[in-house]
Write a protein that holds these residues in place. Structure first.
Motif, short mmCIF file in Angstrom:
data_model
loop_
_atom_site.label_atom_id
_atom_site.label_comp_id
_atom_site.label_asym_id
_atom_site.label_seq_id
_atom_site.Cartn_x
_atom_site.Cartn_y
_atom_site.Cartn_z
N GLU A 1 -103.61 -14.54 -61.71
CA GLU A 1 -102.42 -14.56 -62.76
C GLU A 1 -102.20 -12.98 -63.12
O GLU A 1 -103.04 -12.23 -63.31
CB GLU A 1 -102.85 -15.26 -64.14
N LEU A 2 -100.89 -12.54 -63.11
CA LEU A 2 -100.49 -11.40 -63.77
C LEU A 2 -100.87 -11.04 -65.00
O LEU A 2 -101.63 -9.90 -65.41
CB LEU A 2 -99.09 -10.86 -63.38
N HIS A 3 -100.76 -12.07 -65.79
CA HIS A 3 -100.86 -11.80 -67.48
C HIS A 3 -102.04 -12.74 -67.74
O HIS A 3 -102.32 -13.78 -67.35
CB HIS A 3 -99.62 -12.28 -68.13
N ARG A 4 -102.64 -12.26 -68.84
CA ARG A 4 -103.77 -13.28 -69.51
C ARG A 4 -103.27 -13.06 -70.79
O ARG A 4 -103.81 -12.06 -71.49
CB ARG A 4 -105.27 -12.83 -69.07
N THR A 5 -102.36 -13.80 -71.42
CA THR A 5 -101.83 -13.69 -72.82
C THR A 5 -102.83 -13.77 -73.94
O THR A 5 -102.69 -13.30 -74.97
CB THR A 5 -100.35 -14.56 -72.83
N GLU A 6 -103.83 -14.59 -73.61
CA GLU A 6 -104.91 -14.81 -74.67
C GLU A 6 -105.63 -13.45 -74.90
O GLU A 6 -106.11 -13.35 -75.99
CB GLU A 6 -106.00 -15.64 -74.08
N LEU A 7 -105.80 -12.40 -73.84
CA LEU A 7 -106.40 -11.34 -74.15
C LEU A 7 -105.42 -10.13 -74.87
O LEU A 7 -105.65 -9.60 -75.81
CB LEU A 7 -106.95 -10.73 -72.92
N LEU B 1 -108.27 -1.49 -73.75
CA LEU B 1 -108.67 -1.93 -72.68
C LEU B 1 -108.40 -3.62 -72.59
O LEU B 1 -107.98 -4.12 -71.60
CB LEU B 1 -110.13 -1.80 -72.40
N ILE B 2 -108.93 -4.18 -73.92
CA ILE B 2 -108.34 -5.63 -73.71
C ILE B 2 -106.91 -5.93 -73.63
O ILE B 2 -106.67 -6.80 -72.86
CB ILE B 2 -108.75 -6.11 -75.28
N PHE B 3 -106.20 -5.13 -73.88
CA PHE B 3 -104.78 -5.22 -74.17
C PHE B 3 -104.35 -5.01 -72.58
O PHE B 3 -103.49 -6.03 -71.95
CB PHE B 3 -104.01 -4.24 -74.92
N ASN B 4 -104.69 -4.20 -71.86
CA ASN B 4 -104.36 -3.69 -70.43
C ASN B 4 -104.85 -4.77 -69.67
O ASN B 4 -104.15 -5.33 -68.62
CB ASN B 4 -105.01 -2.54 -70.17
N GLU B 5 -105.92 -5.56 -69.67
CA GLU B 5 -106.41 -6.54 -69.13
C GLU B 5 -105.86 -7.65 -69.30
O GLU B 5 -105.48 -8.61 -68.20
CB GLU B 5 -107.99 -6.94 -69.24
N GLY B 6 -105.16 -7.78 -70.44
CA GLY B 6 -104.14 -9.08 -70.54
C GLY B 6 -102.99 -8.75 -70.27
O GLY B 6 -102.50 -9.79 -69.63
N TYR B 7 -102.42 -7.72 -70.26
CA TYR B 7 -100.99 -7.34 -69.60
C TYR B 7 -100.94 -7.44 -68.16
O TYR B 7 -99.86 -7.94 -67.50
CB TYR B 7 -100.73 -6.10 -70.11
N THR B 8 -101.96 -6.79 -67.52
CA THR B 8 -101.98 -6.63 -66.24
C THR B 8 -103.57 -7.18 -65.53
O THR B 8 -104.53 -6.09 -65.42
CB THR B 8 -101.62 -5.29 -65.30
N SER B 9 -103.62 -8.24 -65.39
CA SER B 9 -104.98 -8.61 -65.06
C SER B 9 -105.47 -7.88 -63.82
O SER B 9 -105.13 -7.85 -62.86
CB SER B 9 -105.17 -9.93 -64.84
N SER B 10 -106.86 -7.42 -63.77
CA SER B 10 -107.48 -6.71 -62.63
C SER B 10 -107.76 -7.44 -61.64
O SER B 10 -108.17 -6.84 -60.48
CB SER B 10 -108.41 -5.44 -63.29
N PHE B 11 -108.06 -8.84 -61.83
CA PHE B 11 -108.41 -9.57 -60.81
C PHE B 11 -107.77 -11.09 -61.07
O PHE B 11 -107.29 -11.35 -62.07
CB PHE B 11 -110.07 -9.66 -60.93
N ASP C 1 -95.63 -4.92 -74.57
CA ASP C 1 -95.53 -6.45 -74.35
C ASP C 1 -94.14 -7.06 -74.61
O ASP C 1 -93.85 -8.23 -74.10
CB ASP C 1 -96.46 -6.90 -75.59
N ALA C 2 -93.32 -6.38 -75.03
CA ALA C 2 -91.78 -6.57 -75.20
C ALA C 2 -91.19 -6.84 -73.94
O ALA C 2 -90.47 -7.74 -73.60
CB ALA C 2 -91.02 -5.41 -75.87
N ARG C 3 -91.70 -6.34 -72.85
CA ARG C 3 -91.18 -6.21 -71.40
C ARG C 3 -91.81 -7.44 -70.86
O ARG C 3 -91.40 -7.65 -69.41
CB ARG C 3 -91.38 -4.87 -70.72
N ARG C 4 -92.93 -8.16 -71.29
CA ARG C 4 -93.56 -9.23 -70.51
C ARG C 4 -92.67 -10.24 -69.93
O ARG C 4 -92.93 -10.90 -68.74
CB ARG C 4 -94.80 -9.61 -71.12
N PRO C 5 -91.86 -10.84 -71.01
CA PRO C 5 -91.04 -12.02 -70.22
C PRO C 5 -90.27 -11.86 -68.87
O PRO C 5 -90.03 -12.54 -68.12
CB PRO C 5 -89.90 -12.33 -71.33
#
Length: 405
Positions: free
Chosen positions: A194-200, A181-191, A232-236
């Motif tokens: 910002e699309l990403h929250r890389t700290e999460l 859940l922490i990763f998913n919220e960081g990869y695609t923020s639900s609110f 996460d490899a696709r994030r860039p």
């Protein structure tokens, strides 16, 4: 504070907390004391240099902080006498209690939101302010959430120890679910904007690596870490120059992180070779198939559909079923996918992703008007600003084409 000092503090935080919680018998007070010690280190170490025994330094400071808390509570004076002695750095136990702390933070008595907050603070070493910023809530709100979480764990009667054999599997599932859940919220923020929250997402990967290091033979732990790395490899390539969302089929795959892909594939291959297959291994295998395609049209959709069907039977998760419908559409055509989505509607009422998938499939089927309608419905339902912009852009593009202008 960023860089090597921050990384070191986050690695040491759960280890020091474990020692202090074992000695004091009070996880909540120990966690508060460790947070104060981390803040002190964040101030002094960048200026004075990292001490020779950073773990011992943190434990000494945290022990002083804990003693100060007890001195302010007359009812705890007897416990102070028993545990307030400050050990010299050389006597710091070598035992790493990171996994014990993580299991405690992901206690089944906690809600997912509380477990995430407590995990990020106690195991991740993030301050309350950092966690509050990541979830766009006031610091006071997050402080209350963390405080309630610690009280819930205390009331549940949990001891600072690993769960027994009868609890192990369920508790490990809870830990993996919280990290997921922490990763998913960081990869695609639900609110938020910002699309990403890389700290999460970055913290979830770090913690998954820590669990994998302690449980290297557990295939599902390896599967979860592989899933995070392969995703996460696709994030860039997921965002354009202005931060706009770029869907998978339109991404510049040369921007994907090949080192993460290689590591993730190696992990999932080794995990699946161990026998029993779990849900995270299946998801990682799906991610690996996506990452293996040099171009979107090279994607092995039949294999992905087969894996989604297996995952659907294993989890009975409607979101998995929605992804399965997309894969079925790619193999058998958009009408097949639309029929499957219609069957799912009662299980995902009002979900923006259902409307978004319908819009996408209607567009593939050539139903422009229906696609515009569902893109707009999805945009109205999502709480993510980048997703809303993307969905409205798709609706506007199709409407523009329909006007013939």
């Amino acid at each position: 504070m960023t860089g090597p000092v921050e990384d070191l503090l986050r690695d040491l935080a759960p280890q020091v907390l474990g020692v202090l919680a074992r000695r004091s018998g009070d996880f909540a007070l120990a966690e508060d004391a460790v947070q104060e010690a981390l803040l002190a280190a964040a101030v002094h170490w960048p200026q004075d240099g990292v001490p020779d025994n950073p773990r011992g330094w943190l434990l000494q400071v945290a022990t002083r902080k804990l003693t100060d808390q007890w001195r302010g509570e007359a009812a705890r004076r007897r416990r102070e006498d028993a545990t307030a002695a400050e050990p010299p750095p050389g006597e710091v136990p070598a035992q790493d209690d990171t996994l014990v702390v993580l299991f405690l933070c992901c206690h089944p008595a906690l809600s997912a939101a509380s477990a995430i907050a407590l995990t990020l603070r106690a195991v991740g070493g993030l301050t309350t302010a950092e966690i509050a910023r990541a979830f766009l809530v006031p610091e006071s709100t997050m402080a209350q959430r963390i405080s309630r979480a610690k009280q819930t764990v205390k009331k549940a009667g949990s001891t600072f120890a690993m769960p027994g054999p009868d609890e192990w599997a369920a508790r490990l599932r809870s830990v993996l679910h919280v990290l997921y859940l922490i990763f998913n919220e960081g990869y695609t923020s639900s609110f938020g904007g910002e699309l990403h929250r890389t700290e999460l997402s970055g913290e979830a990967i770090r913690l998954a690596r820590a669990v994998h290091a302690q449980l290297p033979e557990d295939a599902e732990v390896a599967g979860l870490l592989a899933l995070m790395l392969l995703t996460d490899a696709r994030r860039p390539a997921r965002t354009g120059p202005d931060g706009e969302l770029v869907p998978l089929e339109r991404q510049d795959r040369s921007r994907w992180d090949t080192a993460l892909i290689t590591e993730g594939v190696d992990l999932v291959v080794a995990a699946t070779a161990r026998g029993a297959i779990g849900e995270y291994q299946l998801q990682a295998s799906i991610a690996a198939l996506h990452d293996d395609a040099l171009h979107a049209e090279d994607t092995d959709w039949p294999q992905i559909l087969a894996l989604y069907r297996l995952l659907e039977r294993m989890t009975d998760n409607p979101v998995v079923s929605l992804n399965c419908a997309v894969a079925a559409a790619m193999v058998h055509g958009p009408e097949t996918g639309l029929a499957l989505v219609a069957e799912l509607e009662p299980r995902l009422p009002g979900h923006h992703r259902t409307a978004a998938v319908r819009a996408h499939l209607h567009e593939k089927a050539g139903n422009a008007a229906e696609a515009v309608e569902h893109y707009r419905i999805a945009a109205a339902r999502t709480t993510s600003t980048p997703e809303r912009r993307y969905l409205l852009d798709q609706a506007a593009r199709l409407a523009h084409l329909g006007d013939g202008s």
